[in-house]
Design a protein around this motif. Structure first.
Motif, PDB file in Angstrom:
ATOM      1  N   ARG A   1      -1.284  -6.048  -7.071  1.00  0.00           N
ATOM      2  CA  ARG A   1      -0.736  -6.253  -5.720  1.00  0.00           C
ATOM      3  C   ARG A   1      -0.389  -4.941  -5.032  1.00  0.00           C
ATOM      4  N   ILE A   2      -0.573  -3.829  -5.729  1.00  0.00           N
ATOM      5  CA  ILE A   2      -0.225  -2.508  -5.207  1.00  0.00           C
ATOM      6  C   ILE A   2      -1.471  -1.632  -5.199  1.00  0.00           C
ATOM      7  N   ALA A   3      -1.637  -0.830  -4.157  1.00  0.00           N
ATOM      8  CA  ALA A   3      -2.763   0.104  -4.085  1.00  0.00           C
ATOM      9  C   ALA A   3      -2.267   1.437  -3.545  1.00  0.00           C
ATOM     10  N   PHE A   4      -3.048   2.466  -3.768  1.00  0.00           N
ATOM     11  CA  PHE A   4      -2.705   3.825  -3.348  1.00  0.00           C
ATOM     12  C   PHE A   4      -3.709   4.324  -2.330  1.00  0.00           C
ATOM     13  N   PHE A   5      -3.202   4.977  -1.281  1.00  0.00           N
ATOM     14  CA  PHE A   5      -4.061   5.618  -0.287  1.00  0.00           C
ATOM     15  C   PHE A   5      -3.871   7.118  -0.434  1.00  0.00           C
TER      16      PHE A   5
ATOM     17  N   LEU B   1       0.846  -1.183   0.000  1.00  0.00           N
ATOM     18  CA  LEU B   1       0.000   0.000   0.000  1.00  0.00           C
ATOM     19  C   LEU B   1       0.887   1.240   0.000  1.00  0.00           C
ATOM     20  N   LEU B   2       0.764   2.065  -1.036  1.00  0.00           N
ATOM     21  CA  LEU B   2       1.495   3.324  -1.124  1.00  0.00           C
ATOM     22  C   LEU B   2       0.625   4.439  -0.560  1.00  0.00           C
ATOM     23  N   VAL B   3       1.189   5.213   0.341  1.00  0.00           N
ATOM     24  CA  VAL B   3       0.440   6.302   0.970  1.00  0.00           C
ATOM     25  C   VAL B   3       0.983   7.625   0.455  1.00  0.00           C
ATOM     26  N   GLY B   4       0.095   8.490   0.017  1.00  0.00           N
ATOM     27  CA  GLY B   4       0.511   9.805  -0.451  1.00  0.00           C
ATOM     28  C   GLY B   4       1.133  10.625   0.670  1.00  0.00           C
ATOM     29  N   THR B   5       1.849  11.670   0.306  1.00  0.00           N
ATOM     30  CA  THR B   5       2.482  12.522   1.301  1.00  0.00           C
ATOM     31  C   THR B   5       1.445  13.405   1.987  1.00  0.00           C
ATOM     32  N   ASP B   6       1.829  13.956   3.129  1.00  0.00           N
ATOM     33  CA  ASP B   6       0.985  14.942   3.800  1.00  0.00           C
ATOM     34  C   ASP B   6       0.964  16.216   2.957  1.00  0.00           C
TER      35      ASP B   6
ATOM     36  N   LEU C   1      -7.575  -1.441   2.963  1.00  0.00           N
ATOM     37  CA  LEU C   1      -7.005  -2.777   2.764  1.00  0.00           C
ATOM     38  C   LEU C   1      -8.089  -3.776   2.378  1.00  0.00           C
ATOM     39  N   ARG C   2      -9.276  -3.646   2.966  1.00  0.00           N
ATOM     40  CA  ARG C   2     -10.401  -4.505   2.588  1.00  0.00           C
ATOM     41  C   ARG C   2     -10.789  -4.255   1.135  1.00  0.00           C
ATOM     42  N   GLU C   3     -10.881  -2.992   0.780  1.00  0.00           N
ATOM     43  CA  GLU C   3     -11.343  -2.603  -0.555  1.00  0.00           C
ATOM     44  C   GLU C   3     -10.324  -2.977  -1.632  1.00  0.00           C
ATOM     45  N   ALA C   4      -9.062  -2.679  -1.377  1.00  0.00           N
ATOM     46  CA  ALA C   4      -8.041  -2.848  -2.403  1.00  0.00           C
ATOM     47  C   ALA C   4      -7.616  -4.300  -2.587  1.00  0.00           C
ATOM     48  N   PHE C   5      -7.529  -5.053  -1.475  1.00  0.00           N
ATOM     49  CA  PHE C   5      -6.950  -6.397  -1.537  1.00  0.00           C
ATOM     50  C   PHE C   5      -7.912  -7.496  -1.085  1.00  0.00           C
TER      51      PHE C   5
ATOM     52  N   LEU D   1      -9.011  -8.199   1.806  1.00  0.00           N
ATOM     53  CA  LEU D   1      -8.511  -8.870   2.999  1.00  0.00           C
ATOM     54  C   LEU D   1      -9.637  -9.044   4.015  1.00  0.00           C
ATOM     55  N   PRO D   2      -9.647 -10.160   4.727  1.00  0.00           N
ATOM     56  CA  PRO D   2     -10.722 -10.439   5.686  1.00  0.00           C
ATOM     57  C   PRO D   2     -10.531  -9.678   6.999  1.00  0.00           C
ATOM     58  N   LEU D   3     -10.700  -8.376   6.948  1.00  0.00           N
ATOM     59  CA  LEU D   3     -10.523  -7.523   8.121  1.00  0.00           C
ATOM     60  C   LEU D   3     -11.876  -6.986   8.579  1.00  0.00           C
ATOM     61  N   THR D   4     -12.042  -6.892   9.874  1.00  0.00           N
ATOM     62  CA  THR D   4     -13.280  -6.356  10.441  1.00  0.00           C
ATOM     63  C   THR D   4     -13.202  -4.836  10.485  1.00  0.00           C
ATOM     64  N   PRO D   5     -14.143  -4.130   9.882  1.00  0.00           N
ATOM     65  CA  PRO D   5     -14.108  -2.657   9.921  1.00  0.00           C
ATOM     66  C   PRO D   5     -14.070  -2.149  11.363  1.00  0.00           C
ATOM     67  N   ILE D   6     -13.389  -1.042  11.562  1.00  0.00           N
ATOM     68  CA  ILE D   6     -13.349  -0.391  12.874  1.00  0.00           C
ATOM     69  C   ILE D   6     -14.507   0.600  12.921  1.00  0.00           C
TER      70      ILE D   6
END
Length: 369
Positions: free
Chosen positions: A276-280, A231-236, A346-350, A352-357
């Motif tokens: 295999r790569i996503a952008f945030f 996961l690539l995260v953009g700069t502030d 991470l759920r959306e892009a890949f 992954l079986p993660l429970t939303p917060i």
């Protein structure tokens, strides 16, 4: 270690009668110490079914509760509120530590010089600098894009040393994720250049260099661990700094925004080349919560309300009511909300079986610290 030191000392004693023997003996002793120095890598005994999470980056991802880097009583990372101020990996570990695994909390790493020398003679160097953090968190304060891959005289090479660690347990990384969030220090150093001309040669060169280093880190990771997601995260976005309108006129702020958009477009393009790569998009995330400046550059930010009571504004201060800490890092609420959004991305892009917060979990977390 004792056996290695004893053997080296014996060689030194035998050769000490001659100058050459003394030099050779001291060299052997030094090498033995270097080989034995802090050679153990902490073990991860967590269940292999958890999703491993590694981090490459700068102070935005360096855990605040690292007592070696930020000793209790210092003004850094929350000041008097330090004990209850958490960075996003710390928030994530507390909210979804049973699903995402950043590794055990350890004091691990080597002094710069030792790590560099071990690299030089082909030994596993481990993490550097030494810090108290999650095992798979290689982010360190002050890091720039140069620290991703390093070089012959570069002591903080994060990606190669992370891959060495991943190689210890390849199976764990078949379903793992590496978050790369770096470039803030490169970018903020050129703020005046961006303000004058968003496409000035120095600005374009810095953006191209960071994109190249990030691409190289991705290639290195995927060469050894082809199924690992990244996961690539953009700069502030420096335009979001609360007091930037006191430093620059509206036209300069618009130029900084353009430079920011151009750089993030490169990262987005890089992520689009591989499933295999996503952008945030960190800028879009911030605007979705606190909004953005008015067209004339003046502050027009919204207030974020947590749990119906805690009102958080885009201001600077160590109290939880501020989005940004006094040392200009994300505050407790900022990091908890980002951890929440990271799980969703991470759920959306890949898939992954993660429970939303939930919002309720975030409210409970930030109000009970």
């Amino acid at each position: 270690m004792k056996a290695a030191l004893a053997s080296a000392w014996s060689r030194y004693a035998l050769g000490a009668m001659t100058g050459l023997g003394a030099v050779l003996g001291l060299t052997a002793l030094g090498l033995a110490i270097l080989v034995a120095w802090d050679s153990a890598t902490p073990a991860d005994n967590s269940p292999p079914t958890m999703i491993a999470l590694a981090i490459l980056g700068d102070s935005s991802s360096h855990s605040y509760q690292d007592s070696l880097s930020f000793p209790p009583g210092s003004a850094d990372r929350g000041g008097v509120f330090h004990a209850r101020t958490f960075q996003w990996t710390e928030a994530l570990a507390r909210l979804r530590g049973h699903e995402l695994n950043p590794g055990p909390w350890v004091r691990w790493g080597r002094a710069d010089q030792i790590a560099w020398l071990r690299d030089l003679i082909g030994l596993h160097a481990g993490r550097t600098p030494r810090k108290e953090d999650y095992l798979y968190n290689f982010a360190n304060s002050g890091a720039t894009c140069r620290n991703l891959m390093g070089g012959p005289l570069q002591r903080h090479s994060q990606a190669p040393r992370l891959v060495e660690l991943m190689d210890h347990d390849p199976g764990r990384w078949r379903n793992g994720v590496v978050v790369i969030r770096i470039g803030n220090n490169d970018w903020s150093a050129l703020l005046d250049d961006q303000a004058r001309d968003p496409r000035a040669p120095r600005v374009r060169a810095a953006a191209a260099y960071c994109a190249e280093q990030i691409a190289a880190a991705i290639r290195l990771i995927h060469a050894a661990h082809p199924k690992t997601r990244i996961l690539l995260v953009g700069t502030d976005n420096e335009v979001n700094e609360p007091a930037i309108d006191k430093r620059y006129p509206a036209a300069a702020i618009a130029n900084i925004q353009t430079a920011f958009d151009d750089f993030n477009a490169q990262l987005r393009e890089l992520a689009s080349t591989d499933a295999r790569i996503a952008f945030f998009d960190l800028g879009a995330w911030f605007e979705g919560l606190w909004g953005r400046r008015a067209p004339d550059g003046t502050a027009a930010f919204k207030t974020v309300t947590i749990g119906g009571k805690l009102r958080v504004t885009n201001t600077v201060g160590d109290e939880p009511t501020n989005a940004e800490l006094a040392d200009h890092h994300g505050g407790l609420v900022w990091n908890a909300l980002w951890a929440q959004s990271l799980v969703m991305r991470l759920r959306e892009a890949f898939d992954l079986p993660l429970t939303p917060i939930s919002d309720e979990e975030v409210a409970r977390f930030v109000t009970t610290q």
